[in-house]
Design a protein around this motif. Structure first.
Motif, PDB file in Angstrom:
ATOM      1  N   GLU A 249      44.573  38.211  47.600  1.00  0.00           N
ATOM      2  CA  GLU A 249      44.758  37.321  46.294  1.00  0.00           C
ATOM      3  C   GLU A 249      43.032  37.527  45.720  1.00  0.00           C
TER       4      GLU A 249
ATOM      5  N   SER B 256      39.413  35.548  50.589  1.00  0.00           N
ATOM      6  CA  SER B 256      40.969  35.098  50.219  1.00  0.00           C
ATOM      7  C   SER B 256      42.149  36.221  50.530  1.00  0.00           C
TER       8      SER B 256
ATOM      9  N   LYS C 145      41.457  38.726  42.361  1.00  0.00           N
ATOM     10  CA  LYS C 145      40.272  38.234  41.507  1.00  0.00           C
ATOM     11  C   LYS C 145      39.048  38.754  41.337  1.00  0.00           C
TER      12      LYS C 145
END
Length: 273
Positions: A241, A238, A245
């Motif tokens: 992002e 992703s 994370k």
């Protein structure tokens, strides 16, 4: 008497939707568990087979240990100083301030030194590993290494996990010594105890089991920090992002597992005392 059933009726499509959601969550959980176990097994398969990346392991040990030296030193000294200062009033009520060095050594060597070191490393080293590997994954650098014939798992994952496993015990030992030194400063200022007397009282209550348990905990904590950070970063996605994370997941998951391992090892150790 009104016997009308007022229980809300859940439509059949809503029930099927809830069941499908629960089944998906359960499937994702077991899939993640399988992937984690496969990742750990792959590490043990490749870490001890040639070729060996000794230069990269040494570089990662430097990144893990030397670059954390200042933070570990400051934290360890403060932990010993504050713990001694906070424990004195309780012992003074019973006229047992002479037991303070023994209390400090037991608390620090059995629990605080490995745990504090692991938590600091999880926040500093674990997040760094997760962010670094996550960035390499989303920018396709890992894919490029695979295409070029290099084994990215051995070079990126095995070296970092071995580095944390080797370095955290050294840092934990150093933290314990610095914490004891911080405790000595407080004891010397308040009681005027000499350094030789203090050191004798510090090591008197400690046994071989205490040092062994601390070493085992440090090794387990180091392996956990390395493997969690590498797993989160190596499997991130992703875009940018996903990098965030991965770093956050590495810290949170490693700290949670460290507390679980602390409880487990303490319980096992208590059976041998």
């Amino acid at each position: 008497m009104d016997t009308t059933d007022t229980t809300p009726i859940i439509p059949e499509p809503a029930k099927r939707k809830r069941f499908a959601s629960f089944r998906k969550s359960l499937t994702d959980f077991f899939a993640s568990l399988y992937n984690i176990n496969a990742f750990i097994i792959r590490f043990f398969k490749e870490a001890f087979l040639p070729p060996y990346e000794f230069k990269e392991i040494i570089r990662q040990c430097y990144e893990t240990g030397v670059r954390s030296f200042t933070l570990i030193s400051l934290t360890g000294f403060i932990v010993g100083l504050i713990f001694t200062k906070q424990s004195r009033p309780s012992l003074a009520e019973f006229g047992a301030t002479s037991w303070l060095p023994s209390l400090v050594s037991i608390a620090i060597m059995r629990a605080l030194a490995p745990l504090v070191t692991a938590l600091i490393a999880a926040g500093k080293v674990g997040s760094s590993i997760g962010a670094e590997l996550g960035s390499m994954r989303v920018t396709e650098q890992i894919d490029a290494m695979e295409v070029s014939g290099t084994n990215p798992f051995k070079f990126l994952v095995c070296t970092r996990v071995l580095a944390t496993t080797l370095t955290i015990p050294i840092l934990a030992t150093y933290t314990g010594l610095i914490s004891i030194l911080g405790g000595f400063l407080n004891v010397y200022v308040n009681e005027g105890t000499s350094y030789r007397t203090y050191i004798g009282q510090v090591f008197d209550p400690l046994s071989f089991i205490d040092f062994t348990a601390a070493l085992i905990k440090s090794i387990v904590f180091g392996f956990t920090i390395g493997i969690v950070g590498c797993y989160q970063g190596y499997n991130s996605s992703s875009g940018t992002e996903g990098v965030g994370k991965a770093a956050n997941g590495a810290v949170v998951t490693a700290m949670f597992l460290i507390f679980i391992e602390e409880i487990t090892i303490v319980q096992i150790t208590s059976w041998f005392r």
